[in-house]
Scaffold this active site. Structure first.
Site, PDB file in Angstrom:
ATOM      1  N   SER A  95     -18.489   1.041 -17.749  1.00  0.00           N
ATOM      2  CA  SER A  95     -18.991   1.603 -16.465  1.00  0.00           C
ATOM      3  C   SER A  95     -18.021   3.466 -16.602  1.00  0.00           C
ATOM      4  CB  SER A  95     -18.256   0.604 -15.665  1.00  0.00           C
ATOM      5  OG  SER A  95     -16.790   0.740 -15.665  1.00  0.00           O
TER       6      SER A  95
ATOM      7  N   GLU B 203     -16.068   6.293 -13.270  1.00  0.00           N
ATOM      8  CA  GLU B 203     -14.920   6.126 -11.928  1.00  0.00           C
ATOM      9  C   GLU B 203     -15.472   7.505 -11.907  1.00  0.00           C
ATOM     10  OE1 GLU B 203     -11.791   4.432 -12.409  1.00  0.00           O
ATOM     11  OE2 GLU B 203     -10.492   6.172 -11.449  1.00  0.00           O
TER      12      GLU B 203
ATOM     13  N   THR C 244     -13.091   6.684  -6.708  1.00  0.00           N
ATOM     14  CA  THR C 244     -11.984   6.011  -6.182  1.00  0.00           C
ATOM     15  C   THR C 244     -11.791   6.898  -4.582  1.00  0.00           C
ATOM     16  OG1 THR C 244     -11.037   8.664  -6.446  1.00  0.00           O
ATOM     17  CG2 THR C 244     -10.384   7.181  -8.454  1.00  0.00           C
TER      18      THR C 244
ATOM     19  N   ARG D  64      -3.012  -0.831  -5.305  1.00  0.00           N
ATOM     20  CA  ARG D  64      -1.574  -0.631  -4.108  1.00  0.00           C
ATOM     21  C   ARG D  64      -1.582   0.758  -3.725  1.00  0.00           C
ATOM     22  NH1 ARG D  64       4.043   0.046  -6.157  1.00  0.00           N
ATOM     23  NH2 ARG D  64       3.113   2.611  -6.807  1.00  0.00           N
TER      24      ARG D  64
ATOM     25  N   ASP E 244      -0.532   4.890  -4.206  1.00  0.00           N
ATOM     26  CA  ASP E 244       0.751   5.546  -4.104  1.00  0.00           C
ATOM     27  C   ASP E 244       1.274   6.458  -2.324  1.00  0.00           C
ATOM     28  OD1 ASP E 244       2.129   4.601  -6.389  1.00  0.00           O
ATOM     29  OD2 ASP E 244      -0.433   6.228  -7.679  1.00  0.00           O
TER      30      ASP E 244
ATOM     31  N   TYR F  30      -1.916  -2.203 -17.069  1.00  0.00           N
ATOM     32  CA  TYR F  30      -0.580  -1.041 -17.943  1.00  0.00           C
ATOM     33  C   TYR F  30      -0.800  -1.679 -19.410  1.00  0.00           C
ATOM     34  CZ  TYR F  30      -1.130   0.531 -13.148  1.00  0.00           C
ATOM     35  OH  TYR F  30      -1.738   0.829 -12.103  1.00  0.00           O
TER      36      TYR F  30
ATOM     37  N   GLN G  38      -5.014   1.152 -16.981  1.00  0.00           N
ATOM     38  CA  GLN G  38      -4.795   2.786 -17.373  1.00  0.00           C
ATOM     39  C   GLN G  38      -5.125   3.386 -18.224  1.00  0.00           C
ATOM     40  OE1 GLN G  38      -4.118   5.508 -15.698  1.00  0.00           O
ATOM     41  NE2 GLN G  38      -2.772   4.892 -14.780  1.00  0.00           N
TER      42      GLN G  38
ATOM     43  N   PHE H  42      -1.373  14.697 -15.721  1.00  0.00           N
ATOM     44  CA  PHE H  42      -1.538  13.703 -15.598  1.00  0.00           C
ATOM     45  C   PHE H  42      -1.227  12.456 -15.785  1.00  0.00           C
ATOM     46  CE2 PHE H  42      -5.935  12.219 -14.354  1.00  0.00           C
ATOM     47  CZ  PHE H  42      -6.544  13.616 -13.311  1.00  0.00           C
TER      48      PHE H  42
ATOM     49  N   HIS I 162     -14.318   1.568 -19.703  1.00  0.00           N
ATOM     50  CA  HIS I 162     -13.872   2.228 -18.320  1.00  0.00           C
ATOM     51  C   HIS I 162     -13.873   3.476 -18.266  1.00  0.00           C
ATOM     52  CE1 HIS I 162     -14.422   2.143 -14.226  1.00  0.00           C
ATOM     53  NE2 HIS I 162     -13.071   3.063 -14.031  1.00  0.00           N
TER      54      HIS I 162
HETATM   55  C1  LIG Z   1      -8.092   1.394 -13.379  1.00  0.00           C
HETATM   56  C2  LIG Z   1      -7.492   1.957 -12.017  1.00  0.00           C
HETATM   57  C3  LIG Z   1      -7.990   2.734 -10.546  1.00  0.00           C
HETATM   58  C4  LIG Z   1      -6.702   2.947  -9.337  1.00  0.00           C
HETATM   59  N1  LIG Z   1      -7.930   3.704  -8.933  1.00  0.00           N
HETATM   60  C5  LIG Z   1      -6.966   4.716  -7.511  1.00  0.00           C
HETATM   61  C6  LIG Z   1      -7.164   4.311  -6.284  1.00  0.00           C
HETATM   62  O1  LIG Z   1      -8.627   5.043  -6.091  1.00  0.00           O
HETATM   63  N2  LIG Z   1      -6.565   5.027  -5.329  1.00  0.00           N
HETATM   64  C7  LIG Z   1      -5.211   5.102  -5.572  1.00  0.00           C
HETATM   65  O2  LIG Z   1      -4.966   5.941  -4.878  1.00  0.00           O
HETATM   66  N3  LIG Z   1      -4.746   4.842  -7.223  1.00  0.00           N
HETATM   67  C8  LIG Z   1      -5.475   4.379  -8.106  1.00  0.00           C
HETATM   68  N4  LIG Z   1      -4.974   4.151  -8.980  1.00  0.00           N
HETATM   69  C9  LIG Z   1      -3.631   4.251  -9.256  1.00  0.00           C
HETATM   70  C10 LIG Z   1      -2.777   3.101  -8.383  1.00  0.00           C
HETATM   71  O3  LIG Z   1      -2.395   3.179  -7.218  1.00  0.00           O
HETATM   72  C11 LIG Z   1      -1.279   3.545  -9.048  1.00  0.00           C
HETATM   73  O4  LIG Z   1      -0.754   2.956 -10.243  1.00  0.00           O
HETATM   74  C12 LIG Z   1      -0.316   2.779  -8.132  1.00  0.00           C
HETATM   75  O5  LIG Z   1       1.252   3.060  -8.504  1.00  0.00           O
HETATM   76  C13 LIG Z   1      -0.218   1.035  -9.218  1.00  0.00           C
HETATM   77  O6  LIG Z   1      -0.998   0.187  -8.226  1.00  0.00           O
HETATM   78  P1  LIG Z   1      -1.197  -1.691  -8.510  1.00  0.00           P
HETATM   79  O7  LIG Z   1      -2.741  -1.628  -7.519  1.00  0.00           O
HETATM   80  O8  LIG Z   1      -1.479  -1.415 -10.281  1.00  0.00           O
HETATM   81  O9  LIG Z   1       0.183  -1.927  -8.415  1.00  0.00           O
HETATM   82  P2  LIG Z   1       0.896  -3.058  -7.577  1.00  0.00           P
HETATM   83  O10 LIG Z   1      -0.152  -4.100  -8.863  1.00  0.00           O
HETATM   84  O11 LIG Z   1       1.201  -3.813  -7.122  1.00  0.00           O
HETATM   85  O12 LIG Z   1       1.537  -2.820  -8.807  1.00  0.00           O
HETATM   86  C14 LIG Z   1       2.776  -1.430  -8.643  1.00  0.00           C
HETATM   87  C15 LIG Z   1       4.318  -1.747  -9.357  1.00  0.00           C
HETATM   88  O13 LIG Z   1       4.537  -2.404  -8.376  1.00  0.00           O
HETATM   89  C16 LIG Z   1       5.525  -3.291  -8.900  1.00  0.00           C
HETATM   90  N5  LIG Z   1       5.360  -5.142  -8.660  1.00  0.00           N
HETATM   91  C17 LIG Z   1       4.317  -5.657  -8.076  1.00  0.00           C
HETATM   92  N6  LIG Z   1       4.644  -6.591  -7.571  1.00  0.00           N
HETATM   93  C18 LIG Z   1       5.586  -6.732  -7.453  1.00  0.00           C
HETATM   94  C19 LIG Z   1       6.166  -7.731  -6.753  1.00  0.00           C
HETATM   95  N7  LIG Z   1       6.089  -8.735  -5.804  1.00  0.00           N
HETATM   96  N8  LIG Z   1       8.072  -7.308  -6.789  1.00  0.00           N
HETATM   97  C20 LIG Z   1       8.411  -5.943  -7.373  1.00  0.00           C
HETATM   98  N9  LIG Z   1       7.610  -5.168  -8.342  1.00  0.00           N
HETATM   99  C21 LIG Z   1       6.618  -5.323  -8.231  1.00  0.00           C
HETATM  100  C22 LIG Z   1       4.213  -3.513 -10.929  1.00  0.00           C
HETATM  101  O14 LIG Z   1       5.223  -3.979 -11.361  1.00  0.00           O
HETATM  102  C23 LIG Z   1       4.230  -1.729 -10.862  1.00  0.00           C
HETATM  103  O15 LIG Z   1       5.211  -1.567 -11.344  1.00  0.00           O
HETATM  104  C24 LIG Z   1      -5.847   3.230  -9.713  1.00  0.00           C
HETATM  105  C25 LIG Z   1      -5.459   2.678 -10.858  1.00  0.00           C
HETATM  106  C26 LIG Z   1      -5.831   2.458 -12.434  1.00  0.00           C
HETATM  107  C27 LIG Z   1      -5.356   1.660 -13.037  1.00  0.00           C
END
Ligand SMILES: Cc1cc2nc3c(=O)[nH]c(=O)nc-3n(C[C@H](O)[C@H](O)[C@H](O)COP(=O)(O)OP(=O)(O)OC[C@H]3O[C@@H](n4cnc5c(N)ncnc54)[C@H](O)[C@@H]3O)c2cc1C
Length: 275
Positions: free
Chosen positions: A6, A8, A39, A97, A99, A135, A166, A206, A256
């Site tokens: 795929s 992105e 994204t 999630r 940032d 990750y 990632q 990055f 991807h």
């Molecule tokens: C394939 C891919 C696509 C992406 N696309 C986008 C996008 O479109 N837009 C964007 O803004 N960003 C995007 N990102 C970046 C991503 O939003 C960031 O990496 C963000 O910091 C973490 O998102 P996550 O969904 O992995 O978060 P989570 O899975 O929530 O994890 C975030 C952090 O919190 C920790 N954590 C999770 N749950 C808990 C808990 N209950 N208690 C304590 N710690 C916890 C995890 O260990 C991790 O360190 C993308 C990343 C990837 C890999």
């Protein structure tokens, strides 16, 4: 259709960017990707752009999946986004999630991506295929690798169907991560995210932000090329194609590509791999 490979894209911010992306997609469409993801900016900056880009990709005959992020959002605002996606018959999401932009204090009603996945399932049942992020070199905010694996498992338990990683350049990190997932009973497909190398300085910036490691030998080679973009790209193509072919040979379920809205490097790697 070529398995789970795929592409992105990010939503362009200017008319010129939109034209460039269209041109890149015309080239990339010839690869017949399984889907293209788009994204979604945290803080709402590109939400409309995400949907518009997804619809444009679909109108060109390719499957498209919007990303959706939850940090800084309310349940009501996300419910509206999900409703909008459903009304366009979108069936595939990448749920993150996100940032918070620096200086933003209000994290909204969601803290972590597992809460978003849970919310999507509560609101829409099995309507969407949900991808989440993984990750192999661990998320930069994770306290320990085990905490990060636990976080990943929570997203899977909440209803994620598959994951995209990632990017990384250490294949062993990916295999070690898959072993840990298998030990933890996580059995969803985990597709490696692939970042072609276009620029040494941008890649370094990055990678610092997202916690991906550029192995020393790669970094030193890239630095050694200075401003010689052609050599950087040629070396990057060799490194990334080799990484991809090793990943596929050992059973990665797909690739991807983070295209950064550019066609040429992804196309060359894809064609060299014979995907
Ligand atoms: C394939 C891919 C696509 C992406 N696309 C986008 C996008 O479109 N837009 C964007 O803004 N960003 C995007 N990102 C970046 C991503 O939003 C960031 O990496 C963000 O910091 C973490 O998102 P996550 O969904 O992995 O978060 P989570 O899975 O929530 O994890 C975030 C952090 O919190 C920790 N954590 C999770 N749950 C808990 C808990 N209950 N208690 C304590 N710690 C916890 C995890 O260990 C991790 O360190 C993308 C990343 C990837 C890999």
């Amino acid at each position: 259709m070529t398995g789970l490979h795929s592409l992105e894209f990010f939503p362009p911010r200017t008319r010129e960017g939109a034209e460039k992306l269209r041109a890149a997609r015309r080239q990339l469409a010839q690869l017949s990707p399984a889907f293209c993801s788009v994204t979604f900016g945290a803080g709402g900056s590109t939400r409309e752009g995400t949907l518009a880009t997804v619809l444009e990709i679909r109108s060109e005959g390719l499957a498209a999946a919007p990303h959706i992020s939850c940090i800084g959002s309310t349940r009501d605002s996300l419910r509206a986004v999900l409703g909008q996606y459903r009304s366009h018959d979108i069936r595939h999401l990448v749920a993150l999630r996100g940032d918070l932009p620096s200086g933003t204090a209000d994290a909204g009603e969601f803290r972590y991506a597992n809460e978003l996945v849970e919310f999507i399932r509560q609101e829409t049942g099995d309507w969407f295929h949900i991808d989440v992020a993984a990750y192999p070199e661990y998320h930069p905010q994770a306290k320990t690798p085990q905490d990060d694996l636990d976080s990943f498992r929570r997203k899977v338990d909440a209803g994620a169907d598959s994951a995209i990683t990632q990017y990384f350049y250490n294949a062993d990190a990916f295999w070690s991560f898959l072993d840990q997932c298998a030990d933890a009973g996580i059995d969803i497909p985990i597709v490696p995210g692939i970042m072609p190398i276009a620029s040494a300085t941008k890649l370094a910036r990055f990678s610092d932000n997202c916690g991906a490691e550029i192995p020393r030998w790669i970094r030193r080679k890239l630095e050694g090329y200075g401003d010689d973009t052609a050599s950087i790209r040629a070396f990057g193509l060799d490194v990334v194609t080799d990484l991809c072919s090793r990943l596929l040979a050992r059973g990665a379920p797909g690739l991807h590509f983070y295209t950064l809205n550019q066609a040429s490097l992804t196309t060359t790697i894809w064609q060299r791999l014979g995907l």
